[in-house]
Write an enzyme that holds these catalytic residues in place. Structure first.
Site, short mmCIF file in Angstrom:
data_model
loop_
_atom_site.label_atom_id
_atom_site.label_comp_id
_atom_site.label_asym_id
_atom_site.label_seq_id
_atom_site.Cartn_x
_atom_site.Cartn_y
_atom_site.Cartn_z
N ARG A 159 0.80 -1.22 0.00
CA ARG A 159 0.00 0.00 0.00
C ARG A 159 0.84 1.27 0.00
O ARG A 159 0.55 2.22 -0.73
CB ARG A 159 -0.89 0.02 1.25
CG ARG A 159 -1.99 -1.00 1.24
CD ARG A 159 -2.62 -1.10 2.61
NE ARG A 159 -1.75 -1.88 3.46
CZ ARG A 159 -2.10 -3.03 4.04
NH1 ARG A 159 -3.31 -3.48 3.90
NH2 ARG A 159 -1.24 -3.71 4.78
N ILE A 160 1.89 1.30 0.83
CA ILE A 160 2.67 2.54 0.95
C ILE A 160 3.45 2.78 -0.35
O ILE A 160 3.49 3.90 -0.87
CB ILE A 160 3.63 2.48 2.16
CG1 ILE A 160 2.81 2.31 3.46
CG2 ILE A 160 4.49 3.74 2.24
CD1 ILE A 160 3.65 2.00 4.70
N SER A 180 8.58 -6.78 -7.48
CA SER A 180 7.79 -7.51 -6.51
C SER A 180 7.87 -8.98 -6.92
O SER A 180 8.23 -9.27 -8.07
CB SER A 180 6.35 -6.99 -6.59
OG SER A 180 5.45 -7.88 -6.04
N ARG A 241 12.35 -0.64 6.33
CA ARG A 241 13.08 -1.10 7.51
C ARG A 241 14.57 -0.98 7.20
O ARG A 241 15.02 -1.34 6.09
CB ARG A 241 12.73 -2.55 7.85
CG ARG A 241 11.37 -2.74 8.51
CD ARG A 241 11.35 -2.17 9.93
NE ARG A 241 10.05 -2.33 10.59
CZ ARG A 241 9.08 -1.42 10.61
NH1 ARG A 241 9.24 -0.27 9.98
NH2 ARG A 241 7.96 -1.64 11.25
N GLU A 270 18.82 0.70 14.49
CA GLU A 270 18.14 1.82 15.10
C GLU A 270 18.18 1.78 16.63
O GLU A 270 17.98 0.69 17.18
CB GLU A 270 16.66 1.75 14.69
CG GLU A 270 16.24 2.90 13.84
CD GLU A 270 14.88 2.68 13.24
OE1 GLU A 270 14.82 2.38 12.04
OE2 GLU A 270 13.89 2.81 13.97
N HIS A 288 12.91 7.95 11.99
CA HIS A 288 11.80 6.97 11.87
C HIS A 288 10.44 7.60 12.21
O HIS A 288 9.79 7.24 13.19
CB HIS A 288 12.04 5.74 12.75
CG HIS A 288 11.28 4.53 12.27
ND1 HIS A 288 11.71 3.24 12.44
CD2 HIS A 288 10.10 4.43 11.58
CE1 HIS A 288 10.83 2.40 11.91
NE2 HIS A 288 9.83 3.11 11.38
C1 DGY Z 1 5.49 0.88 10.85
O1 DGY Z 1 4.32 1.00 11.22
O2 DGY Z 1 5.94 -0.21 10.53
C2 DGY Z 1 6.27 2.12 10.80
O3 DGY Z 1 7.60 1.88 10.51
C3 DGY Z 1 6.06 2.87 12.09
O4 DGY Z 1 6.29 4.21 11.90
#
Ligand code: DGY
Length: 322
Positions: A159-160, A180, A241, A270, A288
């Site tokens: 989605r993102i 993908s 990530r 992180e 983040h």
């Molecule tokens: C997530 O929801 O996985 C994001 O990285 C949080 O900001």
């Protein structure tokens, strides 16, 4: 009486929802608003029926075991859940729920912002202006990469990634490539996007944006060899990530100016940064904050609270991962 433990301070929307939905429950929030280590987490949360955690809590099999046999639901305040041993939760019959959708726009916004900031060198420009090093307009001064019409490569077709691609396509006229495991007809229909393998995507894209989950297959997906395949003028964006990118190899690549820039909202270890990363001018670093808007963080909290409420009242939660 149910015991619900929340591992970090959360917006009031979360606890307000729980107070109304489960008035008899005992809700405890980590009072220190810092990440708890394993022993502290066990000490404070052991015996809970429901845990609301973040992506910074490592919920491996033994920690899940140590939280006790009454644990019924883990709600993670994030869409990504790579820090939870899903198999262990599943074997114990514990529901794991996340917060998808609500943070799609906010995270895509951050990816677009990083693309613009890197290409047009916002941070360097801001710094030199504040430092009094802006000596007036000049044709050769502070040039960067243009964005309109440039090729955008998106790794991961969720989605993102799709929202980022749509903004770049419709806002900036960018042709879209995507990588993908399977083809996505909606990407092709809605965005005229072309499915390509990762190497081709890296070679052809002016902006490469990472939107895949972290799995054993995607850890260091972008390593030294893959970075070599990018154009010298290209920008790499990571809002997914940190471990998807070999951060040490990225520092070397940026130091040698083998790509134009990188925009990072996530890091391999992180909150630590790879040595040398913060000394580079050609990287934009964010802490983040993909989902960090007031509205989104409220709604993520409500979603966690809804998931916990559903499971503790014997109903099926909305966004169950296992
Ligand atoms: C997530 O929801 O996985 C994001 O990285 C949080 O900001």
């Amino acid at each position: 009486m149910s015991f619900i433990y929340i591992t970090r301070a959360v917006p009031e929307a979360t606890t307000a929802f729980l107070a109304e939905a489960l008035p008899d429950a005992r809700v405890e929030v980590n009072p220190e608003d810092r990440n708890l280590n394993r022993a502290e987490l066990i000490q404070q949360a052991s015996g809970c029926d429901a845990l609301i955690c973040t992506l910074a809590d490592t919920l491996d099999a033994s920690l899940i075991e140590d939280l006790g046999p009454q644990l019924k639901v883990i709600a993670i305040y994030a869409v990504g859940y790579n820090n939870i041993d899903l198999e262990a939760a599943k074997n114990r019959g514990i529901a794991v729920c996340n917060t998808p959708d609500v943070l799609t726009d906010a995270t895509a916004e951050i990816a677009v912002g990083l693309a613009l900031a890197c290409a047009r060198r916002f941070i360097e420009g801001d710094t030199l202006t504040r430092q009094g090093r802006f000596n007036g307009w000049a044709p050769m001064f502070h040039r960067g990469q243009g964005v309109y019409g440039k090729t955008v490569g998106v790794v991961g077709a969720g989605r993102i990634g799709k929202r980022f691609a749509a903004t770049m396509k419709h806002g900036f006229g960018c042709p879209i490539l995507y990588h993908s495991r399977t083809d996505h007809v909606d990407w092709e229909n809605d965005l005229d996007a072309k499915l390509v393998d990762l190497g081709e995507l890296l070679e052809r894209s002016d902006f490469v944006s990472l939107h895949c989950p972290l799995t054993p297959d995607t850890r260091h997906l972008i390593d030294a060899e893959m970075l070599k395949r990018m154009k010298a003028t290209a920008v790499l964006i990571n809002t997914a990530r940190g471990p998807v990118v070999d951060e040490t190899a990225l520092v070397q690549t940026l130091r040698e100016k083998r790509i134009a820039a990188a925009g990072l909202d996530v890091f391999e270890n992180e909150p630590a940064l790879a040595p040398g990363l913060s000394e580079l001018d050609n990287v934009v670093l964010l802490p983040h904050v993909g989902s960090a808007t007031f509205e989104v963080r409220d709604e993520m909290g409500r979603m966690c609270a809804r998931a916990v409420t559903a499971v503790l009242t014997g109903k099926e939660p909305e966004h169950r991962v296992v």
